[in-house]
Design a protein around this motif. Structure first.
Motif, PDB file in Angstrom:
ATOM      1  N   ILE A   1      35.912 -17.743  25.180  1.00 42.70           N
ATOM      2  CA  ILE A   1      35.380 -16.886  24.126  1.00 42.70           C
ATOM      3  C   ILE A   1      34.144 -17.574  23.550  1.00 42.70           C
ATOM      4  CG2 ILE A   1      35.763 -15.916  21.820  1.00 42.70           C
ATOM      5  CD1 ILE A   1      37.455 -14.467  23.805  1.00 42.70           C
TER       6      ILE A   1
ATOM      7  N   ASN B   1      32.580 -16.275  18.479  1.00 48.08           N
ATOM      8  CA  ASN B   1      33.785 -15.829  17.759  1.00 48.08           C
ATOM      9  C   ASN B   1      34.682 -14.891  18.555  1.00 48.08           C
ATOM     10  OD1 ASN B   1      32.770 -17.199  15.463  1.00 48.08           O
ATOM     11  ND2 ASN B   1      31.693 -15.347  14.781  1.00 48.08           N
ATOM     12  N   ASN B   2      34.094 -13.878  19.205  1.00 50.20           N
ATOM     13  CA  ASN B   2      34.931 -12.838  19.791  1.00 50.20           C
ATOM     14  C   ASN B   2      34.371 -12.225  21.073  1.00 50.20           C
ATOM     15  OD1 ASN B   2      32.808 -11.336  18.798  1.00 50.20           O
ATOM     16  ND2 ASN B   2      33.951 -10.534  17.054  1.00 50.20           N
ATOM     17  N   GLN B   3      33.413 -12.871  21.680  1.00 49.68           N
ATOM     18  CA  GLN B   3      32.801 -12.337  22.903  1.00 49.68           C
ATOM     19  C   GLN B   3      33.395 -13.006  24.146  1.00 49.68           C
ATOM     20  OE1 GLN B   3      30.443  -9.710  22.580  1.00 49.68           O
ATOM     21  NE2 GLN B   3      31.377  -9.927  20.564  1.00 49.68           N
ATOM     22  N   ARG B   4      33.688 -12.174  25.145  1.00 47.65           N
ATOM     23  CA  ARG B   4      34.242 -12.702  26.398  1.00 47.65           C
ATOM     24  C   ARG B   4      33.170 -12.771  27.465  1.00 47.65           C
ATOM     25  NH1 ARG B   4      37.955  -9.081  25.029  1.00 47.65           N
ATOM     26  NH2 ARG B   4      36.996  -7.564  26.451  1.00 47.65           N
TER      27      ARG B   4
ATOM     28  N   SER C   1      41.349 -12.653  23.258  1.00 41.06           N
ATOM     29  CA  SER C   1      40.480 -12.182  22.197  1.00 41.06           C
ATOM     30  C   SER C   1      40.353 -13.251  21.120  1.00 41.06           C
ATOM     31  CB  SER C   1      40.999 -10.879  21.599  1.00 41.06           C
ATOM     32  OG  SER C   1      42.276 -11.081  21.005  1.00 41.06           O
ATOM     33  N   GLY C   2      39.228 -13.224  20.433  1.00 44.78           N
ATOM     34  CA  GLY C   2      38.993 -14.206  19.381  1.00 44.78           C
ATOM     35  C   GLY C   2      38.613 -13.526  18.084  1.00 44.78           C
ATOM     36  N   SER C   3      38.880 -14.214  16.984  1.00 43.71           N
ATOM     37  CA  SER C   3      38.508 -13.700  15.680  1.00 43.71           C
ATOM     38  C   SER C   3      38.187 -14.876  14.766  1.00 43.71           C
ATOM     39  CB  SER C   3      39.622 -12.842  15.085  1.00 43.71           C
ATOM     40  OG  SER C   3      40.786 -13.632  14.865  1.00 43.71           O
ATOM     41  N   LYS C   4      37.478 -14.543  13.684  1.00 46.08           N
ATOM     42  CA  LYS C   4      37.097 -15.576  12.721  1.00 46.08           C
ATOM     43  C   LYS C   4      37.134 -14.968  11.328  1.00 46.08           C
ATOM     44  CE  LYS C   4      32.866 -17.590  11.078  1.00 46.08           C
ATOM     45  NZ  LYS C   4      31.488 -18.043  11.341  1.00 46.08           N
TER      46      LYS C   4
END
Lengths: 110, 120
Positions: free
Chosen positions: A49, A52-55, A64-67
């Motif tokens: 990732i 923050n949230n891009q693959r 998936s990612g989050s911040k």
């Protein structure tokens, strides 16, 4: 002691959803983007990732990612046996003027 | 497909200088969109960023290693190098070279890594 704090271990059963946390500060996650890496046993880390949230292309959408604020999370849904690996978060540190990694989380698929 | 390959001695004596080179193929090290850097991983431990360099020669180093580290780039050979001086057993690790995006500072391509052992 790593600048970014991750739990040393996590586990789940096949098909389950697991999350791995990464805690930082205002000079790291609070003001910069977070990247996540997967390291399978005996291999080099792989970008999982970014921003923050891009693959990157080729990474399944199960990841998936989050911040939020000074923390970030990596979520893995539909857990598979091949997901068993070490996971690292990383970010730029404005205070150190360099890249910092979390200590890593060893994910076990039960 | 971009490939990075580390090369250098696998054994270094204490107090000497560790020297590694990363050869880049399938792309130009002179791209303005990327940094090139080194990361290490002691046996059984986590990742540690050592430092990065831009093709122009601008460098960023881990403050904890800065006094002992030099990273340089040779655009004519499409290579960049790491020198770590006054090594001790604590510098024993797998050393990886990687390409870093300038926008998100993500390491999107990695070498396979090379184990360097510091021992007499």
């Amino acid at each position: 002691q790593s600048v970014l704090t991750q739990p040393p271990s996590a586990s789940g059963t096949p098909g389950q959803r697991v999350t791995i946390s990464c805690s930082g500060s205002s000079s790291t996650i609070g003001s910069n983007t977070v990247n996540w890496y997967q390291q399978l046993p005996g291999t080099a880390p792989r970008l999982l990732i970014y921003s923050n949230n891009q693959r990157p292309s080729g990474v399944p959408d199960r990841f998936s990612g989050s911040k939020s604020g000074t923390s970030a999370s990596l979520a893995i849904s539909g857990l598979q046996s091949e997901d068993e690996a070490d996971y690292y978060c990383a970010a730029w540190d404005d205070s150190l003027n360099g890249v910092v990694f979390g200590g890593g989380t060893k994910l076990t698929v039960l | 497909q971009l490939q990075l390959q580390e090369s250098g001695p696998g054994l270094v004596k204490p107090s000497e200088t560790l020297s590694l080179t990363c050869s880049v193929s399938g792309g130009s090290i002179s791209s303005s969109s990327y940094y090139w850097g080194w990361i290490r991983q002691p046996p059984g431990k986590g990742l540690e960023w050592i430092g990065s360099i831009y093709y122009s020669g601008s460098t960023y180093y881990n403050p904890s290693l800065k006094s002992r580290v030099t990273i340089s780039v040779d655009t004519s050979k499409n290579q960049f190098s790491l020198k770590l001086s006054s090594v001790t057993a604590a510098d024993t690790a797998v050393y990886y070279c990687a390409r870093w995006g300038t926008q998100w500072l993500e390491a999107d391509y990695w070498g396979q890594g090379t184990l360097v052992t510091v021992s007499s």
